[in-house]
Motif scaffolding. Structure first.
Motif, PDB file in Angstrom:
ATOM      1  N   VAL A 169       0.814  -1.324   0.046  1.00  0.00           N
ATOM      2  CA  VAL A 169       0.029  -0.025   0.145  1.00  0.00           C
ATOM      3  C   VAL A 169       0.983   1.019   0.038  1.00  0.00           C
ATOM      4  O   VAL A 169       1.898   1.386   0.858  1.00  0.00           O
ATOM      5  CB  VAL A 169      -0.980   0.160   1.269  1.00  0.00           C
ATOM      6  CG1 VAL A 169      -1.761   1.212   1.328  1.00  0.00           C
ATOM      7  CG2 VAL A 169      -1.796  -1.121   1.383  1.00  0.00           C
ATOM      8  N   GLY A 170       0.579   2.104  -1.052  1.00  0.00           N
ATOM      9  CA  GLY A 170       1.523   3.540  -1.128  1.00  0.00           C
ATOM     10  C   GLY A 170       2.732   3.269  -1.906  1.00  0.00           C
ATOM     11  O   GLY A 170       2.750   2.281  -2.779  1.00  0.00           O
ATOM     12  N   THR A 171       3.397   4.460  -2.008  1.00  0.00           N
ATOM     13  CA  THR A 171       4.472   4.501  -2.892  1.00  0.00           C
ATOM     14  C   THR A 171       5.654   3.489  -2.722  1.00  0.00           C
ATOM     15  O   THR A 171       6.008   3.286  -1.462  1.00  0.00           O
ATOM     16  CB  THR A 171       5.076   5.640  -2.786  1.00  0.00           C
ATOM     17  OG1 THR A 171       3.801   6.716  -3.122  1.00  0.00           O
ATOM     18  CG2 THR A 171       6.345   5.951  -3.882  1.00  0.00           C
ATOM     19  N   LEU A 172       6.163   2.808  -3.710  1.00  0.00           N
ATOM     20  CA  LEU A 172       7.055   1.866  -3.311  1.00  0.00           C
ATOM     21  C   LEU A 172       8.561   2.399  -3.881  1.00  0.00           C
ATOM     22  O   LEU A 172       8.826   2.548  -4.959  1.00  0.00           O
ATOM     23  CB  LEU A 172       6.901   0.311  -4.192  1.00  0.00           C
ATOM     24  CG  LEU A 172       7.968  -0.605  -4.065  1.00  0.00           C
ATOM     25  CD1 LEU A 172       7.743  -1.235  -2.589  1.00  0.00           C
ATOM     26  CD2 LEU A 172       7.589  -1.746  -4.969  1.00  0.00           C
ATOM     27  N   ASP A 173       9.247   2.785  -2.970  1.00  0.00           N
ATOM     28  CA  ASP A 173      10.719   3.644  -3.168  1.00  0.00           C
ATOM     29  C   ASP A 173      11.867   2.451  -2.846  1.00  0.00           C
ATOM     30  O   ASP A 173      11.491   1.260  -2.567  1.00  0.00           O
ATOM     31  CB  ASP A 173      10.853   4.785  -2.627  1.00  0.00           C
ATOM     32  CG  ASP A 173      10.782   4.429  -0.833  1.00  0.00           C
ATOM     33  OD1 ASP A 173      10.865   3.510  -0.311  1.00  0.00           O
ATOM     34  OD2 ASP A 173      10.583   5.325  -0.065  1.00  0.00           O
ATOM     35  N   SER A 174      12.815   3.002  -3.182  1.00  0.00           N
ATOM     36  CA  SER A 174      14.090   2.029  -3.157  1.00  0.00           C
ATOM     37  C   SER A 174      14.131   1.474  -1.755  1.00  0.00           C
ATOM     38  O   SER A 174      14.200   0.161  -1.632  1.00  0.00           O
ATOM     39  CB  SER A 174      15.273   2.728  -3.334  1.00  0.00           C
ATOM     40  OG  SER A 174      15.302   2.998  -4.607  1.00  0.00           O
ATOM     41  N   ALA A 175      14.092   2.360  -0.679  1.00  0.00           N
ATOM     42  CA  ALA A 175      14.348   1.678   0.881  1.00  0.00           C
ATOM     43  C   ALA A 175      13.102   0.917   1.124  1.00  0.00           C
ATOM     44  O   ALA A 175      13.355  -0.169   1.643  1.00  0.00           O
ATOM     45  CB  ALA A 175      14.071   3.054   1.849  1.00  0.00           C
ATOM     46  N   ARG A 176      11.916   1.209   0.798  1.00  0.00           N
ATOM     47  CA  ARG A 176      10.857   0.119   0.985  1.00  0.00           C
ATOM     48  C   ARG A 176      10.933  -1.205   0.359  1.00  0.00           C
ATOM     49  O   ARG A 176      10.808  -2.394   0.391  1.00  0.00           O
ATOM     50  CB  ARG A 176       9.640   0.938   0.612  1.00  0.00           C
ATOM     51  CG  ARG A 176       8.423   0.037   1.262  1.00  0.00           C
ATOM     52  CD  ARG A 176       7.038   0.928   1.001  1.00  0.00           C
ATOM     53  NE  ARG A 176       5.955  -0.160   1.753  1.00  0.00           N
ATOM     54  CZ  ARG A 176       4.556   0.234   1.043  1.00  0.00           C
ATOM     55  NH1 ARG A 176       4.400   1.157   0.156  1.00  0.00           N
ATOM     56  NH2 ARG A 176       3.801  -0.489   1.804  1.00  0.00           N
ATOM     57  N   ALA A 177      11.458  -1.023  -1.016  1.00  0.00           N
ATOM     58  CA  ALA A 177      11.524  -2.037  -1.900  1.00  0.00           C
ATOM     59  C   ALA A 177      12.369  -2.981  -1.018  1.00  0.00           C
ATOM     60  O   ALA A 177      12.277  -4.447  -1.164  1.00  0.00           O
ATOM     61  CB  ALA A 177      12.018  -1.577  -3.132  1.00  0.00           C
ATOM     62  N   GLN A 178      13.621  -2.576  -0.494  1.00  0.00           N
ATOM     63  CA  GLN A 178      14.658  -3.377   0.080  1.00  0.00           C
ATOM     64  C   GLN A 178      13.981  -4.031   1.467  1.00  0.00           C
ATOM     65  O   GLN A 178      14.228  -5.348   1.365  1.00  0.00           O
ATOM     66  CB  GLN A 178      15.750  -2.521   0.580  1.00  0.00           C
ATOM     67  CG  GLN A 178      17.036  -3.129   1.157  1.00  0.00           C
ATOM     68  CD  GLN A 178      17.690  -4.137   0.044  1.00  0.00           C
ATOM     69  OE1 GLN A 178      17.779  -4.031  -1.033  1.00  0.00           O
ATOM     70  NE2 GLN A 178      18.170  -5.282   0.713  1.00  0.00           N
ATOM     71  N   VAL A 179      13.142  -3.310   2.133  1.00  0.00           N
ATOM     72  CA  VAL A 179      12.460  -4.053   3.348  1.00  0.00           C
ATOM     73  C   VAL A 179      11.600  -5.004   2.770  1.00  0.00           C
ATOM     74  O   VAL A 179      11.543  -6.333   3.317  1.00  0.00           O
ATOM     75  CB  VAL A 179      11.743  -2.858   3.919  1.00  0.00           C
ATOM     76  CG1 VAL A 179      10.867  -3.632   5.090  1.00  0.00           C
ATOM     77  CG2 VAL A 179      12.634  -1.883   4.698  1.00  0.00           C
TER      78      VAL A 179
END
Length: 278
Positions: A169-179
């Motif tokens: 849910v929400g924007t998928l940026d690099s930091a979140r993609a890694q998590v």
């Protein structure tokens, strides 16, 4: 006045020690008045006594600037106080005023015939250090909270035996993609699942960067022996993917999470019927 202007740290220490009780009393009243009950008077008195003792020790050791080694202990105490204030939700002003209020207790010492300008400058340095340490502590707390929110916003859910899902849910940026990748891979290992569903129903838009993150996650899961399906491909997202020329290759995609779950269940059942790993 020559001897007044060139007062040594030891002289300043003697003057401050001789009037320590009065200085602490005025300092305590001024700080308590400014803090409006944000901390107890007893706790404030304990902190100020510790700071004043460290200040006197530093002056007796020849320190005159806060950066001097003689004030190592004092800097450590101020750092601890500032970090505690940051964790308790104090404002920067409330934190710094507890130090700057010391000036109220120092002003009367001018009548003792000793130039207290070095002491006032030192208090300014103490206040600035307190402010800087507080700001650094707040930044660390905010970063930690952001990381915790990131963890909470990317759950990996076990839907069925051997099937897990990552509802984004929400924007998928690099930091979140890694998590997302780390949590998915860890869950695959912990549960022994053979199928993973990455649901992007709650992702507002898919661009090239988001697609790359998804592809990397799928590849990583495959290296762990799990097959991935991307679900939640709405008509608008499908049009965007085509317009951008993004290729998902042989990665399975489905319109809804339910469709992806049905596919995963069929694949699991078919694999078990022929006696192969799902």
């Amino acid at each position: 006045m020559a001897d007044v202007a060139t007062a040594a740290p030891e002289t300043l220490a003697q003057t401050l020690a001789a009037h320590a009780e009065r200085v602490r009393g005025v300092w305590l009243d001024a700080a308590a008045r400014e803090l409006h009950g944000r901390t107890s008077r007893g706790e404030l008195d304990r902190e100020q006594a510790e700071i004043l003792d460290a200040l006197l020790d530093g002056l007796r050791s020849g320190g005159i600037a806060l950066a001097d080694p003689a004030f190592d202990q004092l800097r450590g105490i101020l750092a601890d106080v500032s970090a505690t204030r940051a964790r308790l939700g104090f404002t920067p002003r409330e934190t710094a005023i507890g130090i700057f209020a010391l000036k109220e207790g120092l002003y009367p010492l001018a009548s003792a015939g000793v130039d207290i300008t070095p002491l006032l400058r030192l208090v300014d340095q103490l206040g600035l250090l307190t402010f800087e340490t507080f700001a650094a502590a707040r930044e660390a707390i905010i970063a930690e909270q952001a990381e915790q929110l990131l963890e909470l916003s990317t759950p990996v859910v076990k839907l069925w035996e051997g099937i897990v899902a990552v509802p984004l849910v929400g924007t998928l940026d690099s930091a979140r993609a890694q998590v997302v990748m780390e949590k998915l891979l860890n869950t695959l290992v912990d549960t022994g699942s053979e199928h993973a569903i990455i649901d992007i129903t709650g992702v507002p838009a898919v661009d090239t960067q988001v697609a790359q993150h998804l592809l990397k996650t799928v590849v990583a899961a495959r290296l762990m022996g799990a097959e991935c399906t991307i679900s939640g491909i709405r008509p608008q997202i499908a049009q965007t993917i085509v317009a951008l020329g993004i290729e998902f290759g042989d990665i399975r995609t489905r319109a809804t999470l339910a469709d992806a779950l049905v596919d995963a269940l069929r694949a699991t059942r078919a694999a078990r019927q022929v006696g192969l790993p799902a």
